[in-house]
Design a protein around this motif. Structure first.
Motif, short mmCIF file in Angstrom:
data_model
loop_
_atom_site.label_atom_id
_atom_site.label_comp_id
_atom_site.label_asym_id
_atom_site.label_seq_id
_atom_site.Cartn_x
_atom_site.Cartn_y
_atom_site.Cartn_z
N ALA A 184 0.92 -1.33 0.02
CA ALA A 184 -0.16 0.05 -0.11
C ALA A 184 0.89 1.09 0.26
O ALA A 184 1.88 1.36 0.29
CB ALA A 184 -0.87 -0.01 1.26
N THR A 185 0.16 2.10 -0.49
CA THR A 185 1.04 3.61 -0.46
C THR A 185 0.27 4.66 0.04
O THR A 185 -1.19 4.72 -0.26
CB THR A 185 1.43 3.88 -2.01
N TRP A 186 0.91 5.60 0.61
CA TRP A 186 0.25 6.89 1.17
C TRP A 186 1.09 8.17 0.62
O TRP A 186 2.08 8.26 0.88
CB TRP A 186 0.28 7.02 2.55
N ASP A 187 0.43 8.71 -0.29
CA ASP A 187 0.94 9.85 -0.95
C ASP A 187 2.41 9.56 -1.69
O ASP A 187 3.24 10.30 -1.73
CB ASP A 187 1.07 11.18 -0.04
N GLY A 188 2.31 8.10 -2.33
CA GLY A 188 3.41 7.97 -3.15
C GLY A 188 4.51 6.96 -1.99
O GLY A 188 5.48 6.40 -2.57
N ALA A 189 4.19 7.18 -0.70
CA ALA A 189 5.15 6.57 0.28
C ALA A 189 4.79 5.09 0.56
O ALA A 189 3.43 4.84 0.71
CB ALA A 189 5.42 7.34 1.56
N ARG A 190 5.62 4.03 0.82
CA ARG A 190 5.24 2.86 1.50
C ARG A 190 5.88 2.60 2.71
O ARG A 190 6.85 3.19 3.25
CB ARG A 190 6.25 1.64 0.39
N ILE A 191 5.27 1.71 3.43
CA ILE A 191 5.57 1.35 4.69
C ILE A 191 6.78 0.38 4.71
O ILE A 191 7.03 -0.55 3.96
CB ILE A 191 4.48 0.71 5.56
N LEU A 192 7.86 0.85 5.63
CA LEU A 192 9.11 -0.24 5.85
C LEU A 192 8.60 -1.33 6.32
O LEU A 192 7.96 -1.12 7.54
CB LEU A 192 10.06 0.52 6.68
N ARG A 193 8.82 -2.61 5.97
CA ARG A 193 8.29 -3.92 6.30
C ARG A 193 9.39 -4.66 6.72
O ARG A 193 10.28 -4.96 5.68
CB ARG A 193 7.41 -4.35 5.39
N ALA A 194 9.62 -4.99 7.95
CA ALA A 194 10.92 -5.80 8.32
C ALA A 194 10.54 -7.11 9.18
O ALA A 194 9.88 -6.93 10.41
CB ALA A 194 11.77 -4.97 9.24
N ASP A 195 10.86 -8.31 8.80
CA ASP A 195 10.30 -9.53 9.21
C ASP A 195 11.63 -9.93 10.35
O ASP A 195 12.72 -10.21 10.00
CB ASP A 195 10.04 -10.81 8.30
N PRO A 196 11.05 -9.63 11.63
CA PRO A 196 12.12 -10.19 12.63
C PRO A 196 12.68 -11.47 12.69
O PRO A 196 13.64 -11.97 13.35
CB PRO A 196 11.43 -9.74 14.00
N ASP A 197 11.89 -12.30 11.92
CA ASP A 197 12.25 -13.84 11.70
C ASP A 197 13.19 -14.15 10.58
O ASP A 197 13.58 -15.16 10.29
CB ASP A 197 11.09 -14.78 11.77
#
Length: 318
Positions: A211-224
């Motif tokens: 998903a994007t918000w005003d062109g930005a994306r959420i940093l997604r980091a899997d701790p596993d």
């Protein structure tokens, strides 16, 4: 201590050349803060005199995360990881910083040539000529340092990089981080961006949300993730931030198989596991090729936590 780990005797050396012994075995994983032996890239260190050191690095033909790019290049992020590990090795072997100390990276940059990243039939043996500078001490204990790296492969200069870092004792780190010192990931992961858009094959290797918000994306980091989170930490690691910058640039440029030729990262504050961190890249200007440079910004809780400038080769002419 093996000859490959001797950091206290000057050698008469030729720039960019290392003896065969340098590549015989990996350095102890604790010296580069890795839990898995398979993630250790460095193979030895020698003192070249003064503030100069020679470090061996071996880049594997295949890696579980930093794999082959477009079937013809090593992933240049192994160069970034080599630079990161070199700083830790120098800290413990040359600057005698105690194990257990915490390192706060303020900046990390690297640039590599296309030919320097080429894939060969065997692993790439890379010589890192390193110069320490701006070493600061408090009460005779090193508190900050900078180092510059020049990389050679088969005697040919293939790239360079630099890092500035600070180091603090466990007690000081605990005070700096406060309640965040015991932070753990929430376990929630946003839906991943399509892996094929960033040169990946599985969702687990994607560090950006769909998903994007005003062109930005959420940093997604899997701790596993076994590579990105090789050991427990209380914040998002710098290498994850740089990987997110690379993926953000690739998807913005529409170059999933693009070759990362350089990245300059500045870390202004820790990126926490929460609240969400937004990653944004301005769209490219038309007609810019084949080397494309994009700024990437990481914003968390309304403040810029990190910035990266990423340069990608579009693969033309290769």
């Amino acid at each position: 201590m093996t000859a490959a780990l001797q950091a206290d005797r000057p050698d008469s050396v030729t720039p960019g050349v290392a003896d065969t012994e340098t590549f015989e075995q990996a350095v102890p994983r604790t010296l580069v803060h890795r839990s898995a032996i398979s993630e250790v890239l460095l193979t030895g260190i020698r003192h070249s005199g003064g503030a100069r050191y020679r470090i061996g690095a071996q880049w594997p033909r295949s890696h579980s995360y930093y794999g082959v790019i477009a079937r013809r290049w090593h992933d240049p992020m192994v160069f970034a990881e080599s630079i990161r590990q070199a700083g830790l090795l120098l800290a413990h072997q040359a600057l005698h910083i105690r194990m257990g100390s915490h390192f706060l990276t303020e900046s990390l940059s690297f640039g590599i040539t296309e030919s320097g990243a080429r894939l060969s039939r065997g692993p790439a043996n890379v010589v890192l000529d390193v110069v320490l500078s701006h070493v600061e001490r408090r009460r005779n204990v090193v508190s900050a340092f900078t180092y510059q790296v020049t990389a050679y492969r088969e005697g040919e200069r293939i790239g360079s990089g630099s890092t500035t870092a600070r180091c603090v004792s466990p007690a000081v780190y605990s005070r700096l981080r406060g309640h965040r010192a015991s932070s753990v990931p929430s376990g929630y992961l946003p839906v991943a961006l399509a892996p094929q858009a960033v040169g990946r094959s599985v969702d687990a290797d994607v560090v950006l949300g769909a998903a994007t918000w005003d062109g930005a994306r959420i940093l997604r980091a899997d701790p596993d993730h076994p590579v990105l989170f090789d050991h427990p930490v209380d914040h998002i690691p710098g290498m994850v931030v740089m990987e997110a910058a690379r993926q953000a640039a690739l998807v913005t440029l529409g170059l999933p198989a693009g070759l990362l030729l350089g990245c300059h990262a500045e870390f202004r504050s820790y990126i926490e596991f929460d609240p969400p961190c937004l990653v944004s890249v301005p769209p490219p200007q038309p007609g810019a090729a084949p080397h494309l440079t994009r700024p990437v910004e990481f914003v968390q809780a309304g403040s810029v936590a990190a910035t990266c400038t990423v340069t990608v080769h579009d693969g033309s002419g290769a």
